[in-house]
Enzyme design. Structure first.
Site, short mmCIF file in Angstrom:
data_model
loop_
_atom_site.label_atom_id
_atom_site.label_comp_id
_atom_site.label_asym_id
_atom_site.label_seq_id
_atom_site.Cartn_x
_atom_site.Cartn_y
_atom_site.Cartn_z
N LYS A 83 8.14 -6.17 0.12
CA LYS A 83 8.81 -7.29 -0.40
C LYS A 83 8.94 -7.09 -1.80
O LYS A 83 9.89 -7.58 -2.45
CB LYS A 83 8.15 -8.45 0.21
CG LYS A 83 8.21 -8.48 1.53
CD LYS A 83 7.60 -10.21 1.95
CE LYS A 83 6.15 -9.95 1.75
NZ LYS A 83 5.19 -9.12 2.66
N GLN A 94 3.04 -12.33 3.20
CA GLN A 94 2.64 -11.73 4.69
C GLN A 94 3.97 -11.68 5.25
O GLN A 94 4.85 -11.15 4.69
CB GLN A 94 1.81 -12.78 5.19
CG GLN A 94 0.49 -12.83 4.70
CD GLN A 94 0.27 -14.02 3.41
OE1 GLN A 94 0.91 -15.14 3.82
NE2 GLN A 94 -0.53 -13.88 2.58
P1 GDP Z 1 4.45 -6.24 -0.01
O1 GDP Z 1 3.53 -6.98 0.25
O2 GDP Z 1 5.49 -6.51 1.22
O3 GDP Z 1 5.42 -6.36 -1.09
O4 GDP Z 1 4.17 -4.75 0.18
P2 GDP Z 1 3.21 -3.99 -0.52
O5 GDP Z 1 3.41 -4.02 -1.75
O6 GDP Z 1 1.73 -4.26 0.04
O7 GDP Z 1 3.46 -2.49 0.09
C1 GDP Z 1 4.38 -1.77 -0.34
C2 GDP Z 1 3.92 -0.43 -1.13
O8 GDP Z 1 4.84 0.40 -0.64
C3 GDP Z 1 4.11 -0.75 -2.59
O9 GDP Z 1 2.83 0.50 -2.88
C4 GDP Z 1 5.12 -0.03 -2.87
O10 GDP Z 1 5.33 0.86 -4.09
C5 GDP Z 1 5.73 1.14 -1.74
N1 GDP Z 1 7.05 0.83 -1.35
C6 GDP Z 1 7.91 0.15 -1.27
N2 GDP Z 1 9.09 0.58 -1.20
C7 GDP Z 1 8.91 1.88 -0.67
C8 GDP Z 1 9.71 2.99 -0.23
O11 GDP Z 1 10.89 2.74 0.19
N3 GDP Z 1 9.10 4.39 0.19
C9 GDP Z 1 7.81 4.34 -0.36
N4 GDP Z 1 7.23 5.58 -0.20
N5 GDP Z 1 7.13 3.28 -0.84
C10 GDP Z 1 7.69 2.22 -0.73
#
Ligand code: GDP
Length: 435
Positions: free
Chosen positions: A16, A225
């Site tokens: 997100k 979440q």
């Molecule tokens: P959130 O809590 O929904 O924001 O998700 P997180 O931050 O916990 O997890 C997202 C992780 O995946 C982060 O480390 C991002 O840098 C990484 N990420 C986000 N989009 C992508 C993508 O398209 N590809 C890859 N490989 N990593 C991504």
């Protein structure tokens, strides 16, 4: 820009943060409306990484008001530490740039103690909380014995309140768990000091957001979440302690449903889940490890490895309905490169597409298999640059969940994004009639 709620459509960690980052420069206020410092996103300031757990991600944009709504539970130590670490990097948030609702509840040290002690005593039955005191704080809110941010600004009221509540807390801590009791005097001294430090930011989130909208500004409501961690709509009891769905944006910040124009659902191109609980498309063995390794599936807050499985369209289809999703963002598609074939769960055995099982524990996924692609797609910036099989995968997901994919993320970097549709590509967006 319209007013947008952004929510995860799976079990969180959908990426997100990155989509919020794409939308934030276009809005005048970013709002957290639920949860606490169990969320986590990484911001990069002048090449320096800061992980924020509580402050909304608008903090880097000087013209953007960051709002911590009444639905959030606030640990003042964490909030002040985040403010200090931003200030140390030259971003000193001014009073008009941050709003903390007086109705937000405060995570007290006894909430943290209870979270840890209870989880430890549950052994194999532990819920898998982040032990940040969030659940016990929400419990007290609903039981009408919580401490609010407003209490921190009124020492006499805080003391009177703690004198009633603390004996209960200490009884559980000492007699049930053998922990150490807390003292009223110490808590009052520490939390009145927090109150003095936070006072410049404490204002009604309703008034501030109403003003932003009256002046023609747009608001981004940033969910934490995911849908299936919602305390009502998720996989209870393995859920978080708040409502995570789009509807909670209104109650958790004090705006009416008519203020919301769009709901953006974020879905990972496969599925992950942290901690215990049902997970119909879960994989084990080499494929699970492959997704975990390539997708770096380890929690931002806890470092815990995430369980991995195939994309579950039945799950996301339900999330679309629960949240009223109008646009979908598909993240981490690059992680699927190199697989020969990619199964998608299209439905559950015996369950109609417009229905959802009473319990996911007995849901048996029905899979269809899509051809994979071998190309590295992390450099693609337009749909036309993606391999045919990759486009087919996206189109199949759209057809199965009933919403168009308007943003595709192909890598962690800000630029590794394919943007489509007016919301993600245009600065000026016509406001819905009637607003
Ligand atoms: P959130 O809590 O929904 O924001 O998700 P997180 O931050 O916990 O997890 C997202 C992780 O995946 C982060 O480390 C991002 O840098 C990484 N990420 C986000 N989009 C992508 C993508 O398209 N590809 C890859 N490989 N990593 C991504």
């Amino acid at each position: 820009m319209p007013n947008v709620v952004l929510v995860g459509t799976q079990w969180g960690d959908e990426g997100k943060g990155k989509v919020v980052d794409v939308l934030t420069p276009q809005v005048q206020a970013v709002v957290r409306f639920q949860g606490g410092n169990n969320a986590g996103h990484t911001l990069v300031v002048d090449g320096d990484k800061i992980v924020l757990h509580l402050l909304p991600s608008g903090v880097l944009h000087p013209d953007c008001v960051c709002v911590i709504g009444n639905g959030v539970v606030v640990d003042p130590e964490v909030l002040r530490e985040e403010l200090r670490s931003l200030a140390a990097r030259g971003r000193d948030l001014q009073a008009h740039e941050l709003v903390v609702s007086p109705h937000a509840h405060v995570i007290m040290p006894y909430h943290l103690a209870l979270d840890r002690l209870r989880e430890a005593s549950l052994g194999n039955n532990r819920i898998g909380t982040t032990c940040r005191g969030i659940g016990p704080c929400y419990e007290d809110k609903v039981a009408r014995r919580g401490v609010t941010v407003a209490h921190l600004l009124d020492p006499a009221q805080l003391r009177a309140h703690l004198e009633v509540v603390l004996p209960w807390k200490n009884q559980e801590i000492v007699q049930w768990h053998g922990g150490d009791p807390f003292e009223v005097d110490e808590l009052v001294a520490a939390y009145v000091e927090h109150g003095v430090a936070l006072a410049p930011y404490v204002r009604s989130s309703t008034s501030v957001l109403h003003r932003v909208q009256r002046q023609g500004g747009s608001v981004l409501f940033e969910g934490a979440q995911g849908t299936f961690l919602d305390v009502d709509h998720g996989t209870y009891p393995h859920v978080t302690s708040s409502n995570t769905v789009a509807g909670a944006a209104c109650a958790g910040s004090g705006v009416g449903p008519t203020a919301i124009d769009e709901v953006v659902g974020i879905a990972k191109a496969y599925t992950t889940r942290v901690g215990s609980g049902v997970f119909p498309t879960e994989l084990d063995g080499a494929t699970a490890e492959h997704l975990q390794r390539v997708g770096a599936e380890f929690g931002a807050t806890t470092g815990r490895p995430r369980r991995c499985g195939w994309f579950d369209a039945a799950l996301v289809r339900h999330a679309v309905r629960v949240n009223g999703v109008t646009r979908l963002a598909l993240t981490k598609l690059d992680v699927l490169s190199g697989l020969d074939e990619i199964p998608i769960c299209v439905s559950y055995e015996g369950v109609d597409d417009d229905d959802f099982p009473t319990s996911l524990a007995t849901a048996v996924p029905v899979y269809t298999s899509m051809p994979g692609w071998s190309e590295d797609i992390s450099g693609c910036r337009r749909m036309a640059e993606l391999p045919e099989a990759c486009v087919a995968y996206i189109r199949r997901i759209e057809a199965l969940v009933g919403v168009k994919v308007e943003l595709v993320s192909v890598g962690p970097e800000r630029e590794a994004t394919i943007r489509m549709g007016d919301l993600f590509t245009r600065d000026g967006y016509p406001r819905a009639v009637g607003h």
